[in-house]
Write a protein that holds these residues in place. Structure first.
Motif, PDB file in Angstrom:
ATOM      1  N   VAL A 137     -29.544   5.742 -62.830  1.00 43.68           N
ATOM      2  CA  VAL A 137     -28.772   4.499 -62.893  1.00 43.68           C
ATOM      3  C   VAL A 137     -29.743   3.343 -62.710  1.00 43.68           C
ATOM      4  N   ARG A 138     -29.719   2.407 -63.627  1.00 43.25           N
ATOM      5  CA  ARG A 138     -30.597   1.248 -63.527  1.00 43.25           C
ATOM      6  C   ARG A 138     -30.037   0.283 -62.476  1.00 43.25           C
ATOM      7  N   LEU A 139     -30.908  -0.170 -61.589  1.00 41.00           N
ATOM      8  CA  LEU A 139     -30.514  -1.081 -60.531  1.00 41.00           C
ATOM      9  C   LEU A 139     -30.719  -2.523 -60.972  1.00 41.00           C
ATOM     10  N   ASP A 140     -29.764  -3.351 -60.657  1.00 32.86           N
ATOM     11  CA  ASP A 140     -29.871  -4.782 -60.913  1.00 32.86           C
ATOM     12  C   ASP A 140     -30.096  -5.504 -59.581  1.00 32.86           C
ATOM     13  N   PHE A 141     -30.969  -6.487 -59.604  1.00 30.67           N
ATOM     14  CA  PHE A 141     -31.328  -7.201 -58.383  1.00 30.67           C
ATOM     15  C   PHE A 141     -30.978  -8.670 -58.522  1.00 30.67           C
ATOM     16  N   GLU A 142     -30.423  -9.205 -57.464  1.00 33.82           N
ATOM     17  CA  GLU A 142     -30.116 -10.627 -57.422  1.00 33.82           C
ATOM     18  C   GLU A 142     -31.407 -11.430 -57.222  1.00 33.82           C
ATOM     19  N   PRO A 143     -31.425 -12.689 -57.578  1.00 32.54           N
ATOM     20  CA  PRO A 143     -32.634 -13.507 -57.379  1.00 32.54           C
ATOM     21  C   PRO A 143     -33.060 -13.528 -55.913  1.00 32.54           C
ATOM     22  N   GLY A 144     -34.327 -13.258 -55.678  1.00 31.92           N
ATOM     23  CA  GLY A 144     -34.873 -13.270 -54.325  1.00 31.92           C
ATOM     24  C   GLY A 144     -34.530 -12.064 -53.490  1.00 31.92           C
ATOM     25  N   GLU A 145     -33.821 -11.094 -54.070  1.00 32.32           N
ATOM     26  CA  GLU A 145     -33.377  -9.954 -53.277  1.00 32.32           C
ATOM     27  C   GLU A 145     -34.512  -9.000 -52.948  1.00 32.32           C
ATOM     28  N   ALA A 146     -35.361  -8.698 -53.914  1.00 29.85           N
ATOM     29  CA  ALA A 146     -36.351  -7.647 -53.684  1.00 29.85           C
ATOM     30  C   ALA A 146     -37.593  -7.867 -54.548  1.00 29.85           C
ATOM     31  N   ALA A 147     -38.670  -7.260 -54.090  1.00 32.29           N
ATOM     32  CA  ALA A 147     -39.904  -7.145 -54.868  1.00 32.29           C
ATOM     33  C   ALA A 147     -40.409  -5.728 -54.687  1.00 32.29           C
TER      34      ALA A 147
ATOM     35  N   THR B 161     -62.304   0.007 -58.488  1.00 34.61           N
ATOM     36  CA  THR B 161     -61.450  -1.050 -57.944  1.00 34.61           C
ATOM     37  C   THR B 161     -59.998  -0.600 -58.023  1.00 34.61           C
ATOM     38  N   TRP B 162     -59.139  -1.283 -57.274  1.00 33.15           N
ATOM     39  CA  TRP B 162     -57.713  -0.950 -57.238  1.00 33.15           C
ATOM     40  C   TRP B 162     -56.902  -2.217 -57.481  1.00 33.15           C
ATOM     41  N   ALA B 163     -55.888  -2.089 -58.307  1.00 30.45           N
ATOM     42  CA  ALA B 163     -55.033  -3.229 -58.645  1.00 30.45           C
ATOM     43  C   ALA B 163     -53.821  -3.242 -57.713  1.00 30.45           C
ATOM     44  N   PHE B 164     -53.701  -4.290 -56.911  1.00 29.48           N
ATOM     45  CA  PHE B 164     -52.512  -4.503 -56.086  1.00 29.48           C
ATOM     46  C   PHE B 164     -51.523  -5.332 -56.898  1.00 29.48           C
ATOM     47  N   VAL B 165     -50.322  -4.796 -57.111  1.00 31.05           N
ATOM     48  CA  VAL B 165     -49.318  -5.468 -57.932  1.00 31.05           C
ATOM     49  C   VAL B 165     -48.037  -5.615 -57.116  1.00 31.05           C
ATOM     50  N   MET B 166     -47.553  -6.848 -56.998  1.00 32.36           N
ATOM     51  CA  MET B 166     -46.236  -7.114 -56.409  1.00 32.36           C
ATOM     52  C   MET B 166     -45.406  -7.815 -57.479  1.00 32.36           C
ATOM     53  N   THR B 167     -44.267  -7.213 -57.833  1.00 34.90           N
ATOM     54  CA  THR B 167     -43.422  -7.714 -58.911  1.00 34.90           C
ATOM     55  C   THR B 167     -42.059  -8.093 -58.362  1.00 34.90           C
ATOM     56  N   LEU B 168     -41.623  -9.320 -58.605  1.00 36.97           N
ATOM     57  CA  LEU B 168     -40.282  -9.733 -58.221  1.00 36.97           C
ATOM     58  C   LEU B 168     -39.278  -8.992 -59.091  1.00 36.97           C
ATOM     59  N   ALA B 169     -38.312  -8.312 -58.471  1.00 36.50           N
ATOM     60  CA  ALA B 169     -37.428  -7.404 -59.200  1.00 36.50           C
ATOM     61  C   ALA B 169     -36.479  -8.129 -60.135  1.00 36.50           C
ATOM     62  N   HIS B 170     -36.169  -9.379 -59.878  1.00 29.75           N
ATOM     63  CA  HIS B 170     -35.231 -10.094 -60.744  1.00 29.75           C
ATOM     64  C   HIS B 170     -35.940 -10.726 -61.935  1.00 29.75           C
ATOM     65  N   SER B 171     -36.956 -11.514 -61.676  1.00 29.05           N
ATOM     66  CA  SER B 171     -37.605 -12.261 -62.758  1.00 29.05           C
ATOM     67  C   SER B 171     -38.728 -11.478 -63.436  1.00 29.05           C
ATOM     68  N   ARG B 172     -39.269 -10.446 -62.780  1.00 26.47           N
ATOM     69  CA  ARG B 172     -40.408  -9.653 -63.260  1.00 26.47           C
ATOM     70  C   ARG B 172     -41.725 -10.444 -63.210  1.00 26.47           C
ATOM     71  N   HIS B 173     -41.731 -11.621 -62.575  1.00 25.47           N
ATOM     72  CA  HIS B 173     -42.988 -12.326 -62.355  1.00 25.47           C
ATOM     73  C   HIS B 173     -43.777 -11.540 -61.317  1.00 25.47           C
ATOM     74  N   GLN B 174     -45.107 -11.487 -61.470  1.00 28.10           N
ATOM     75  CA  GLN B 174     -45.888 -10.613 -60.618  1.00 28.10           C
ATOM     76  C   GLN B 174     -47.127 -11.306 -60.054  1.00 28.10           C
ATOM     77  N   TYR B 175     -47.594 -10.730 -58.954  1.00 23.46           N
ATOM     78  CA  TYR B 175     -48.879 -11.112 -58.367  1.00 23.46           C
ATOM     79  C   TYR B 175     -49.830  -9.950 -58.573  1.00 23.46           C
ATOM     80  N   LEU B 176     -51.023 -10.241 -59.071  1.00 23.73           N
ATOM     81  CA  LEU B 176     -52.006  -9.211 -59.396  1.00 23.73           C
ATOM     82  C   LEU B 176     -53.328  -9.550 -58.725  1.00 23.73           C
ATOM     83  N   GLU B 177     -53.885  -8.603 -57.982  1.00 23.63           N
ATOM     84  CA  GLU B 177     -55.182  -8.789 -57.330  1.00 23.63           C
ATOM     85  C   GLU B 177     -55.926  -7.455 -57.321  1.00 23.63           C
ATOM     86  N   PHE B 178     -57.193  -7.491 -57.648  1.00 25.08           N
ATOM     87  CA  PHE B 178     -58.031  -6.295 -57.621  1.00 25.08           C
ATOM     88  C   PHE B 178     -58.850  -6.289 -56.339  1.00 25.08           C
TER      89      PHE B 178
END
Length: 515
Positions: free
Chosen positions: A134-144, A164-181
């Motif tokens: 089941v695909r989960l839907d997330f409200e704005p600001g709810e989860a990353a 190196t390792w890629a650290f990725v944090m993705t906002l579950a609603h907008s899919r905007h992400q933070y990427l750092e190696f």
């Protein structure tokens, strides 16, 4: 080639054409089904009277029931049937078909072919209920969602080629992400990446969905995972909840899994990087100019456009950034020190053999016995460095380190000139380290007093024996108290009778021949 699946409405169309008088060759030529299949359909229809135009054409359910009975009647019992349950257990355990066939031959004397085993495995697999998600839907600001992924190989500052390792944090609603190696996946790196990610988003999501990395979860469990103490304090300081996925279930964080895959397939393959700083600079530009501006395949919107709406729903950043210290369990060794990050830090000697909590920040290292603060040290600057507080050492060691050369010289000066001279000669020895001997001479003051020690030192110097054992023997035998001691000359010999200076030694004498 995979066997073609014939739908039930196609069987009914074949019956219609057979009732109309079409030949099997003409029907097969149209591509409806093969001649062999048509022959079986004609045989079944004739047996049930379906080809008689006076009878009503059966519906698809009746045709399907008749075909099922025919298949069951024509089917043969598999040679693997006696071991069906055993094969099903092996299949559930992940055993491959070849291994199952070999085990049946070896353990049960099975004489059939591997094809029979393979057909049974296909039948067993087809009877299993399908995997449902089941695909989960997330409200704005709810989860990353947060995850690590493998990055490119680069030259580390130590000169070696490292992953190196890629650290990725993705906002579950907008899919905007933070990427750092980064270079590693330690607790300090994990916490630092979180801080920079929240600053990147200018807010904090209410929940973080993570896998079970050791830097965050010390014991993975479906119902009661144990959170690393450092990460728990980070969550408390920033005001988010930790949502650890069940073990071996990556679909629970499929959003960031897809984000990591997107980084690997779209950012890394076509680029080259000088060093880690260049890699992260290009990553930030790529996120803002490419990844954030694409139309996402699931949301059908640009991540940055959705982020502009989601940002207002994120939690605020704390006015003062939390002190993200990392906690570790350490043991106090026999030398009254604990080891952390290849450096040593002292703890009270009474705690030798016990396990303490160590909290490390960029500037300091603190030790705790349960909740009681024990000591704080400045963070070591290089591997192998020792940070020692003298009061943590046993009393004998404290006394030894406190009574250094400077202390010995000062104490000897207070005793008297003879003692000062003897101590200077002891400490000036170029072959042996005689600090313990100097300390021993000065400790005799506690037993015999300053006057007697001064007299003993003077007598030892007169006899040219400036040693601890000499002073101790003089005091124990009372030689320093004898009256004749005052008459002993301080200089045993005057000028040497046969000594000549260099000028007179090499001066020519009368009668020498000059050539």
């Amino acid at each position: 080639m995979a066997r073609r699946r014939i739908e039930m409405f196609q069987y009914r169309q074949a019956l219609v054409r057979l009732r109309a008088g079409d030949s099997e060759r003409d029907i097969a030529r149209s591509g409806l089904m093969g001649r062999q299949k048509l022959a079986a359909v004609r045989e079944l229809a004739q047996a049930r009277g379906w080809l008689d135009p006076s009878h009503q054409l059966p519906d698809e359910a009746l045709i399907g029931a008749a075909l099922g009975e025919r298949r069951r009647a024509a089917s043969t019992v598999s040679s693997v049937q006696p071991w069906r349950e055993l094969v099903a257990e092996w299949q559930d355990a992940g055993v491959q078909g070849k291994a199952i066939h070999a085990a049946l031959v070896r353990l049960h004397g099975y004489g059939g072919s591997y094809s029979s085993v393979a057909r049974l495995l296909v039948d067993l697999r087809g009877r299993r209920p399908p995997d449902v998600t089941v695909r989960l839907d997330f409200e704005p600001g709810e989860a990353a969602q947060v995850d690590f992924g493998a990055g490119p190989l680069l030259t580390h500052p130590d000169g070696r080629l490292r992953r190196t390792w890629a650290f990725v944090m993705t906002l579950a609603h907008s899919r905007h992400q933070y990427l750092e190696f980064v270079w590693d996946q330690t607790v300090a790196t994990w916490l630092g990446c979180h801080r920079r990610a929240f600053e990147w988003f200018a807010g904090v999501p209410r929940r973080l969905v993570i896998d079970n990395p050791k830097c965050a979860i010390t014991r993975a469990c479906v119902h009661d995972p144990q959170v690393q103490r450092s990460y728990g304090q980070c969550a408390e300081g920033y005001g988010f909840r930790i949502d650890a996925c069940p073990p071996r279930d990556p679909q629970k964080k499929g959003i960031v899994e897809a984000g990591v895959k997107y980084v690997k397939n779209n950012f890394l393959p076509t680029r080259s990087f000088r060093d880690l700083a260049d890699l992260n600079a290009q990553a930030r530009t790529w996120v803002l100019q490419e990844a954030g501006c694409r139309v996402h395949g699931t949301t059908h919107a640009k991540p940055l456009a959705l982020y502009e709406l989601e940002q207002a729903h994120l939690g605020p950043l704390p006015a003062i950034a939390p002190d993200l210290g990392e906690w570790h369990r350490v043991t106090v060794h026999r030398d009254c020190h604990v080891q952390f990050d290849r450096a040593l830090y002292s703890a009270p000697f009474r705690l030798v053999g016990q396990t303490l909590w160590l909290r490390a920040t960029d500037a300091a290292v603190a030790l705790y016995e349960d909740w009681t603060h024990v000591a704080t040290h400045a963070r070591a600057l290089r591997p192998g460095e020792r940070r020692t507080l003298r009061e943590h050492l046993p009393p004998a060691a404290q006394a030894f380190f406190a009574h250094d050369r400077r202390w010995c010289a000062q104490q000897a000066r207070e005793v008297g000139p003879a003692c000062e001279s003897l101590i200077e000669r002891l400490l000036a020895d170029r072959v042996m380290e005689r600090l313990r001997a100097a300390q021993g001479v000065l400790h005799l003051v506690q037993q015999f007093g300053r006057e007697r020690v001064e007299a003993a030192c003077q007598r030892a110097l007169v006899h040219d024996s400036p040693y601890y054992r000499t002073v101790k023997t003089i005091l124990h035998t009372g030689a320093d108290l004898r009256a004749e001691f005052a008459d002993v000359p301080t200089v045993t010999y005057g000028a040497s009778r046969f000594a000549r200076d260099a000028a007179s030694l090499f001066a020519p004498q009368q009668g020498d021949l000059l050539h």
